[in-house]
Design an enzyme around this catalytic site. Structure first.
Site, PDB file in Angstrom:
ATOM      1  N   ASP A 101      -4.084   7.125   0.106  1.00 45.70           N
ATOM      2  CA  ASP A 101      -2.793   7.607   0.593  1.00 45.70           C
ATOM      3  C   ASP A 101      -2.316   6.725   1.738  1.00 45.70           C
ATOM      4  O   ASP A 101      -1.530   5.823   1.522  1.00 45.70           O
ATOM      5  CB  ASP A 101      -2.803   9.111   0.907  1.00 45.70           C
ATOM      6  CG  ASP A 101      -3.934   9.549   1.808  1.00 45.70           C
ATOM      7  OD1 ASP A 101      -4.506   8.733   2.546  1.00 45.70           O
ATOM      8  OD2 ASP A 101      -4.240  10.749   1.775  1.00 45.70           O
ATOM      9  N   ASN A 104      -5.214   3.314   5.264  1.00 41.76           N
ATOM     10  CA  ASN A 104      -5.921   2.903   6.475  1.00 41.76           C
ATOM     11  C   ASN A 104      -7.411   2.661   6.240  1.00 41.76           C
ATOM     12  O   ASN A 104      -7.971   1.711   6.772  1.00 41.76           O
ATOM     13  CB  ASN A 104      -5.729   3.939   7.588  1.00 41.76           C
ATOM     14  CG  ASN A 104      -4.298   3.985   8.076  1.00 41.76           C
ATOM     15  OD1 ASN A 104      -3.562   2.999   8.000  1.00 41.76           O
ATOM     16  ND2 ASN A 104      -3.873   5.129   8.575  1.00 41.76           N
ATOM     17  N   THR A 105      -8.044   3.503   5.459  1.00 47.28           N
ATOM     18  CA  THR A 105      -9.475   3.330   5.208  1.00 47.28           C
ATOM     19  C   THR A 105      -9.732   1.995   4.508  1.00 47.28           C
ATOM     20  O   THR A 105     -10.561   1.203   4.955  1.00 47.28           O
ATOM     21  CB  THR A 105     -10.031   4.499   4.361  1.00 47.28           C
ATOM     22  OG1 THR A 105      -9.837   5.719   5.086  1.00 47.28           O
ATOM     23  CG2 THR A 105     -11.506   4.314   4.071  1.00 47.28           C
ATOM     24  N   ARG A 163     -14.461  20.539  -4.700  1.00 47.42           N
ATOM     25  CA  ARG A 163     -14.842  19.255  -5.311  1.00 47.42           C
ATOM     26  C   ARG A 163     -15.233  19.430  -6.781  1.00 47.42           C
ATOM     27  O   ARG A 163     -15.056  18.540  -7.587  1.00 47.42           O
ATOM     28  CB  ARG A 163     -16.031  18.635  -4.586  1.00 47.42           C
ATOM     29  CG  ARG A 163     -15.733  18.092  -3.232  1.00 47.42           C
ATOM     30  CD  ARG A 163     -16.958  17.339  -2.701  1.00 47.42           C
ATOM     31  NE  ARG A 163     -16.863  17.086  -1.279  1.00 47.42           N
ATOM     32  CZ  ARG A 163     -16.176  16.096  -0.722  1.00 47.42           C
ATOM     33  NH1 ARG A 163     -15.506  15.264  -1.488  1.00 47.42           N
ATOM     34  NH2 ARG A 163     -16.147  15.942   0.580  1.00 47.42           N
TER      35      ARG A 163
END
Length: 175
Positions: A101, A104-105, A163
């Protein structure tokens, strides 16, 4: 804690798309071996299903990289909580993400991995949410592009729950 969840992408749709991506990767890396780097915890379901469908030799390693706390918004603070167990020098590497999304990661992780001198490095993600992009990242294999919704299932969680859902669903948080 159970919240209302509406199905966005069915288990059958996910299975079909994972098979298509595996076929494309197998074609792109014909006669090569690849190392899948599973970004824990969310991408473990996608990584396993993808690896099972590849027709080329594959090895796995795992990293835990986080920019989320217990909330629904990225903190922007990237932390490597578990590093790779083995060297990737000289290997063809595919980083496996559950969702991209903000970007940044990956914008932090990819340069770090490139410093380790892999032969090549590409990225696959099950879900791409470009409306939230803050950092530009290149994604080579995208499962599904989705709107800006908070989703769970197929490895994605809300505060460690959901999950295990076999589909991707939008979670409607109780107010």
């Amino acid at each position: 804690m159970r919240n209302k969840i509406s199905v966005m992408i069915t288990e059958k749709e996910i299975d079909k798309r994972v098979r298509e991506i595996a076929k494309q990767i197998s074609h792109d890396y014909a006669k090569k071996e690849i190392r899948l780097i599973c970004i824990l915890k969310g991408s473990v379901f996608y990584t396993c299903e993808l690896a099972k469908r590849l027709t080329i030799p594959v090895t796995l390693d795992f990293m835990k990289v986080s920019s989320y706390g217990s909330g629904v918004e990225s903190s922007g603070n990237i932390q490597i909580q578990k590093d790779l167990d083995e060297s990737i020098e000289g290997l063809d590497v595919i980083v496996v993400e559950d969702i991209v999304d903000s970007g940044n990661t990956l914008s932090h992780l990819i340069p770090l991995l490139k410093e380790r001198k892999p032969a090549s490095i590409r990225v696959t993600t099950l879900l791409d949410k470009p409306a939230r992009r803050e950092s530009e990242v290149e994604i080579d294999y995208v499962g599904f592009q989705i709107e800006d919704r908070f989703v769970v299932g197929y490895g994605l969680d809300y505060d460690q729950s959901y999950r295990d859902l076999p589909y991707i669903g939008e979670i409607h948080l109780d107010e």
